[in-house]
Design an enzyme around this catalytic site. Structure first.
Site, mmCIF file in Angstrom:
data_model
loop_
_atom_site.group_PDB
_atom_site.id
_atom_site.type_symbol
_atom_site.label_atom_id
_atom_site.label_comp_id
_atom_site.label_asym_id
_atom_site.label_seq_id
_atom_site.Cartn_x
_atom_site.Cartn_y
_atom_site.Cartn_z
ATOM 1 C CE1 TYR A 1 2.004 -1.265 6.083
ATOM 2 C CE2 TYR A 1 -0.268 -1.887 5.725
ATOM 3 C CZ TYR A 1 0.715 -1.358 6.537
ATOM 4 O OH TYR A 1 0.401 -0.950 7.808
ATOM 5 C CE LYS B 1 14.566 8.612 10.661
ATOM 6 N NZ LYS B 1 14.627 9.752 11.618
ATOM 7 C CG ASP C 1 12.084 10.950 13.505
ATOM 8 O OD1 ASP C 1 11.841 11.521 12.427
ATOM 9 O OD2 ASP C 1 13.235 10.866 13.972
ATOM 10 C CG ASP D 1 -1.643 1.435 8.592
ATOM 11 O OD1 ASP D 1 -2.742 1.902 8.975
ATOM 12 O OD2 ASP D 1 -1.374 0.222 8.643
ATOM 13 C CG ASP E 1 -4.484 3.574 12.754
ATOM 14 O OD1 ASP E 1 -5.174 3.863 11.749
ATOM 15 O OD2 ASP E 1 -4.382 2.418 13.204
#
Length: 351
Positions: A143, A189, A222, A246, A250
């Site tokens: 971002y 990750k 994941d 983010d 959600d």
């Protein structure tokens, strides 16, 4: 904070907070006005006053100002104690202004994005006992918006991760974990993004040394998205980098029932901005049909941030009471109630 305390006699001290209100685009004005109605009601039984200062921000400002965040609005925000921000539309064309939320997060160094996700009574969710918080690093990562077209059809985006920002958000997450169940999961990750997520992982481990009472787990992104569906109740505080946070927050909001119930806080050392997780939903503009609860709960989180914890509890209890009663439900909850119907019902439950 710029709080003013007023003595009304008989030992009644009333604090006054200056609140920046940005109604935003699309459904923003409707859900923001619904929230103001609830905030006005809770003030009647509390020893504080909110002084609303309205500013213009959002895509609707671009034709007139050439930006979605006019300088006048920024200067106004600097004079306030906190900001209540409605959802805003962010243009997707190359060269368009970055989102207002991202700009304000950077400008005021609002490094921790805090998104509580929990099951509500009488609301269908994947599991009935979910109560977790996603803490998302809020100022860098993908971002950062640093992209470049290096050849026709070939582009790059820079994922900026720093030790300083990672330690700062990890510290916030550990402090929050200490206030809750003393359980923290950090998401990354690192097996693929070995340098950037390596910095994030090392920062979490460094902060962990100061919080030996907290049980710490680490999880690949994941696996986290899968486990959030399979066993969400096993998580309490989850901390991660910007984009991962983010996506996870959600997902967590939908797992618990609806984005219409999900509120978020953007917290820095000296300022806080509060907003719903959902977007501006322009197709519903002016229809008075969307769920205002996410913005109302964001307003409640703002009161908690300001130290008005009883008022926060009153609003949260009123929301729960309306949901348990089940008479007023907006379309996302399977009903036909309007935005104003929901706001009025919550106002009636505030005691």
């Amino acid at each position: 904070m710029k709080t003013l305390t007023i003595n009304l006699g008989r030992n009644r001290m009333v604090k006054t907070y200056n609140i920046a209100v940005l109604k935003g685009d699309g459904i923003g004005p409707e859900v923001t006005e619904a929230t103001i109605k609830v905030l006005d009601e809770v003030q009647k039984t509390s020893n504080f006053k909110l002084n609303y200062i309205y500013g213009e921000a959002g895509a609707h400002c671009i034709p007139e100002h050439g930006t979605n965040l006019p300088k006048e609005t920024v200067e106004m925000i600097k004079k306030t104690d906190a900001c209540l921000k409605g959802p805003m539309t962010t243009p997707e064309e190359p060269g368009a202004p970055v989102s207002v939320a991202v700009t304000l997060r950077r400008m005021f160094n609002l490094y921790a994005n805090v998104r509580p996700c929990k099951s509500f009574p009488s609301i269908e969710s994947l599991k009935p006992d979910i109560d977790l918080v996603v803490v998302r690093e809020n100022t860098e990562g993908l971002y950062s918006g640093q992209e470049a077209l290096i050849a026709p059809g070939v582009s790059v985006a820079f994922r900026i991760i720093t030790t300083e920002a990672s330690i700062r958000v990890a510290e916030y997450a550990f402090k929050l974990a200490m206030q809750r169940k003393k359980h923290l999961t950090y998401i990354h990750k690192g097996n693929i993004l070995r340098i950037t997520d390596g910095i994030f992982k090392d920062a979490v481990k460094e902060v962990q040394k100061r919080y030996p009472e907290v049980t710490v787990d680490d999880l690949h992104i994941d696996a986290a998205t899968m486990q959030l569906i399979k066993q969400p109740a096993t998580y309490d505080v989850m901390v991660t980098t910007n984009l991962f946070g983010d996506i996870l927050s959600d997902e967590a909001a939908q797992v618990t029932g609806s984005l219409g119930l999900a509120a978020g806080a953007n917290i820095g050392e000296t300022y806080g901005m509060f907003e719903p997780v959902h977007g501006s939903a322009p197709k519903y503009t002016g229809m008075n049909r969307v769920n205002p609860i996410a913005t109302i709960l964001a307003g409640a989180m703002m009161l908690d941030y300001l130290g008005e914890k009883e008022a926060f509890k009153k609003i949260e209890a009123a929301v729960v009471a309306v949901l348990v009663e089940g008479k007023i439900r907006t379309a996302d909850l399977g009903g036909s109630a309007t935005t104003s119907d929901m706001a009025d019902a919550i106002v009636e439950k505030i005691k």
